[in-house]
Design a protein around this motif. Structure first.
Motif, PDB file in Angstrom:
ATOM      1  N   GLU A 180       0.839  -1.209   0.000  1.00 15.28           N
ATOM      2  CA  GLU A 180       0.000   0.000   0.000  1.00 15.28           C
ATOM      3  C   GLU A 180       0.867   1.249   0.000  1.00 15.28           C
ATOM      4  O   GLU A 180       1.913   1.308   0.658  1.00 15.28           O
ATOM      5  CB  GLU A 180      -0.921   0.010   1.219  1.00 15.28           C
ATOM      6  CG  GLU A 180      -1.911   1.170   1.236  1.00 15.28           C
ATOM      7  CD  GLU A 180      -2.961   1.047   2.328  1.00 15.28           C
ATOM      8  OE1 GLU A 180      -3.846   1.916   2.394  1.00 15.28           O
ATOM      9  OE2 GLU A 180      -2.879   0.078   3.121  1.00 15.28           O
ATOM     10  N   PRO A 206      -0.552   4.304   3.887  1.00 10.67           N
ATOM     11  CA  PRO A 206      -1.777   4.001   4.648  1.00 10.67           C
ATOM     12  C   PRO A 206      -2.075   5.012   5.747  1.00 10.67           C
ATOM     13  O   PRO A 206      -3.169   4.990   6.317  1.00 10.67           O
ATOM     14  CB  PRO A 206      -1.476   2.622   5.238  1.00 10.67           C
ATOM     15  CG  PRO A 206      -0.003   2.508   5.268  1.00 10.67           C
ATOM     16  CD  PRO A 206       0.499   3.292   4.087  1.00 10.67           C
ATOM     17  N   VAL A 234      -3.405   0.339  -3.494  1.00 15.37           N
ATOM     18  CA  VAL A 234      -3.262  -0.940  -2.802  1.00 15.37           C
ATOM     19  C   VAL A 234      -3.168  -2.060  -3.837  1.00 15.37           C
ATOM     20  O   VAL A 234      -3.854  -2.043  -4.864  1.00 15.37           O
ATOM     21  CB  VAL A 234      -4.462  -1.189  -1.865  1.00 15.37           C
ATOM     22  CG1 VAL A 234      -4.310  -2.527  -1.151  1.00 15.37           C
ATOM     23  CG2 VAL A 234      -4.601  -0.067  -0.850  1.00 15.37           C
TER      24      VAL A 234
END
Length: 615
Positions: free
Chosen positions: A587, A590, A603
């Motif tokens: 990712e 985040p 993602v």
């Protein structure tokens, strides 16, 4: 030896910078005789003006803000012609009767005892001087003026919608600021303000039924508490009037409010600063008791994280038309829920830092005023309510994304009065301005960002910083080059959009992650890899134009990739020493601090996003 030479060069540059900065200084002494039957006041103003600039000044300019509240004014016309007028204003100014209008009429004006030539042009008084004000000299202006308080429409006025008699803001002839960019005699269209740093000594003679609160410290009282108005020493010859004498040092404006029905409460901070609360106590203001300790908690938090509030008092006053900041005081509407009340109080209080102390020109840099304030406000409310939000600034990102997708975005460098829509202005300076700081935290790292904000406070309080001044503080503290960030996020409407394209073959027991820049604005990237055993690894990819990288994040396993990403390259291959079969998820950021417009492609695998959004 090269390092020593570099330090010496940096020291000399900083010395030259500190010596080149200058700012003007004012000292106001005003005596105000208020007639509440006519809603008018006679004023005598003595203004000592010190020219600290290297220039001789042949003219000066005063703001006459009350003149905006007259049919046909620039504020009136702008409100009636902009695509989305402020509902508080609309066409109301055009319908004012003569006795409802505002005005500031100049009866006489002298400089050092000599008559000056002046002309009223809307909300600006243009003054031609009998002789130049030389660099380094101080002159005295003596003015007699008459003011009429308009019906409350925008910020200032009488009889607001909650029944407060007088909200006295932008109420006196105010000297315009002159700085290295020249005069800032902006007409009052409806936005924010800019003022000269100085001292105020204000005496107000007013009917004895009124209680007054505002900027400054009350001089003729044996102490402020319950029964505030009873303790004021009446020295006016008229028995029907009391005299209120306020003094404020090292501020750039003075505001006050008056009402016969004010309740007055106080709280004291740990450093001795006294908070004052003026409000009409009734069924609509039931939360004004509960909001006071939360206000104390917010101030204590702000003092520790953003630098200490330096004045002896701060006053929260029910009045005005929403919420508006002034030195040592704010006027807010008071018929609110507790959350709304605390929110507006904390927001306006934070302005004591951003515009109150770090006094940017709000017309040119409104995002540094409102955006920085929103950032610290959400930081403070997250603390006092113990929310522990993943990102307290997520709402600002959502607002900014809405603006980008609307197609109505304008650069943050747009002059406050020239935004095409009020909505565009609001989202830009409040939301995008807040995102500016949240992303800077992401770029430089959390601990470095905290140091930047405190160093900004240390270097620039009681001055007029610009965006470039803030950038230089951030660069000196972080050791990074940040021109690109200011140029892109402030000077353009370019947006951020990065994508994880998938995995590619790499060396044995390694995985290559293919990344793509889709948006036009480049950013360094935090790539967070979660393994199937729960291990989290973080890889930071700096931009070449940063000339460095952040040194820490909140993540324990943090690696700076040695190869920078040149902004001209649309793709980047990140090779990590992890087997692809062991990876659960990859990712981009985040923490949600980088304002990527399309997070769905941040993602990989994509199915993870779908599963998370479906929960």
């Amino acid at each position: 030896m090269k390092y020593i030479k570099f330090l010496l060069f940096t020291f000399l540059i900083n010395q030259a910078f500190s010596q080149s900065y200058w700012q003007q200084k004012v000292s106001y002494t005003m005596d105000i005789d208020f007639d509440e039957t006519k809603h008018q006041f006679k004023g005598k103003q003595k203004l000592m003006y010190t020219n600290n600039s290297p220039d001789e000044l042949n003219k000066v300019f005063y703001h006459l803000y009350f003149n905006a509240f007259q049919p046909g004014s620039m504020m009136d016309v702008r409100s009636r012609t902009i695509a989305d007028p402020d509902r508080r204003v609309g066409d109301r100014i055009s319908k004012l009767k003569p006795e409802e209008e505002g005005f500031q009429k100049i009866n006489s004006l002298k400089m050092n005892g000599k008559d000056v030539t002046y002309k009223v042009v809307g909300t600006i008084l243009e003054v031609t001087l009998p002789e130049p004000i030389k660099s380094g000299s101080t002159v005295t202006f003596d003015m007699d003026f008459l003011g009429q308080v308009p019906v409350q429409i925008r910020r200032s006025g009488r009889n607001n919608k909650e029944g407060i008699d007088y909200s006295m803001t932008q109420w006196y002839p105010k000297m315009s600021e002159y700085d290295k960019e020249g005069w800032h005699a902006n007409p009052y269209i409806g936005r924010e303000f800019h003022g000269v740093w100085g001292d105020f000594d204000v005496t107000i003679h007013m009917n004895n039924k009124y209680t007054i609160g505002g900027t400054g410290n009350l001089q003729n009282s044996d102490g402020i508490g319950k029964g505030y108005s009873d303790k004021v020493v009446a020295i006016n010859n008229s028995k029907s009037k009391l005299t209120w004498h306020f003094v404020a040092k090292n501020v750039h404006d003075f505001a006050w409010a008056a009402d016969p029905d004010y309740t007055h409460d106080t709280k004291t901070l740990s450093n001795g600063t006294k908070l004052h609360f003026f409000y009409q106590k009734d069924s609509n203001t039931v939360h004004w008791d509960a909001c006071q300790q939360l206000t104390v908690d917010a101030f204590e938090f702000l003092n520790k994280k953003y630098g200490e509030y330096p004045y002896a008092q701060y006053t929260i006053i029910q009045g005005g038309d929403g919420g508006m900041e002034y030195p040592m005081a704010t006027l807010i509407t008071g018929h609110r829920s507790l959350n709304s009340l605390v929110g507006v109080i904390v927001h306006e209080a934070v302005h004591s830092w951003y515009q109150g102390m770090m006094a940017t020109n709000e017309a040119l840099y409104p995002w540094m005023d409102e955006g920085f304030t929103c950032y610290a406000q959400n930081d403070a409310t997250n603390y006092i309510y113990k929310k522990n939000a993943l990102n307290p600034h997520a709402g600002a990102h959502r607002g900014y994304h809405f603006l980008v997708k609307s197609g109505e975005q304008e650069p943050l460098s747009t002059h406050a009065d020239h935004y095409k829509k009020n909505r565009t202005y609001g989202i830009s300076v409040y939301n995008k301005g807040e995102v500016f700081l949240d992303q800077l935290d992401y770029v430089v790292g959390e601990e470095t960002f905290k140091k930047i904000m405190l160093e900004y406070y240390r270097q620039w309080r009681f001055k007029h910083p610009t965006d470039k001044d803030f950038k230089r503080v951030a660069e000196r503290v972080s050791g990074l080059e940040l021109d690109w960030y200011l140029e892109q996020f402030v000077g353009t409407t370019n947006h951020i959009d990065y994508s994880i394209e998938g995995f590619e073959k790499c060396e044995k027991n390694s995985t290559a992650i293919k990344l793509k820049r889709i948006g036009d604005m480049p950013m360094p990237l935090d790539i967070v890899v979660t393994l199937k055993d729960g291990t989290v690894k973080v890889y930071n990819i700096p931009l070449t134009i940063m000339r460095g990288a952040k040194t820490q994040t909140k993540y324990a396993d943090f690696t700076v990739v040695t190869e920078d990403w040149p902004w001209t390259n649309p793709t980047f291959i990140l090779c990590i020493e992890v087997n692809e079969k062991d990876i659960e998820k990859v990712e981009i950021d985040p923490s949600l601090r980088m304002s990527d417009l399309e997070r769905a492609n941040n993602v990989f695998p994509r199915k993870v996003v779908e599963d998370e959004e479906g929960k």
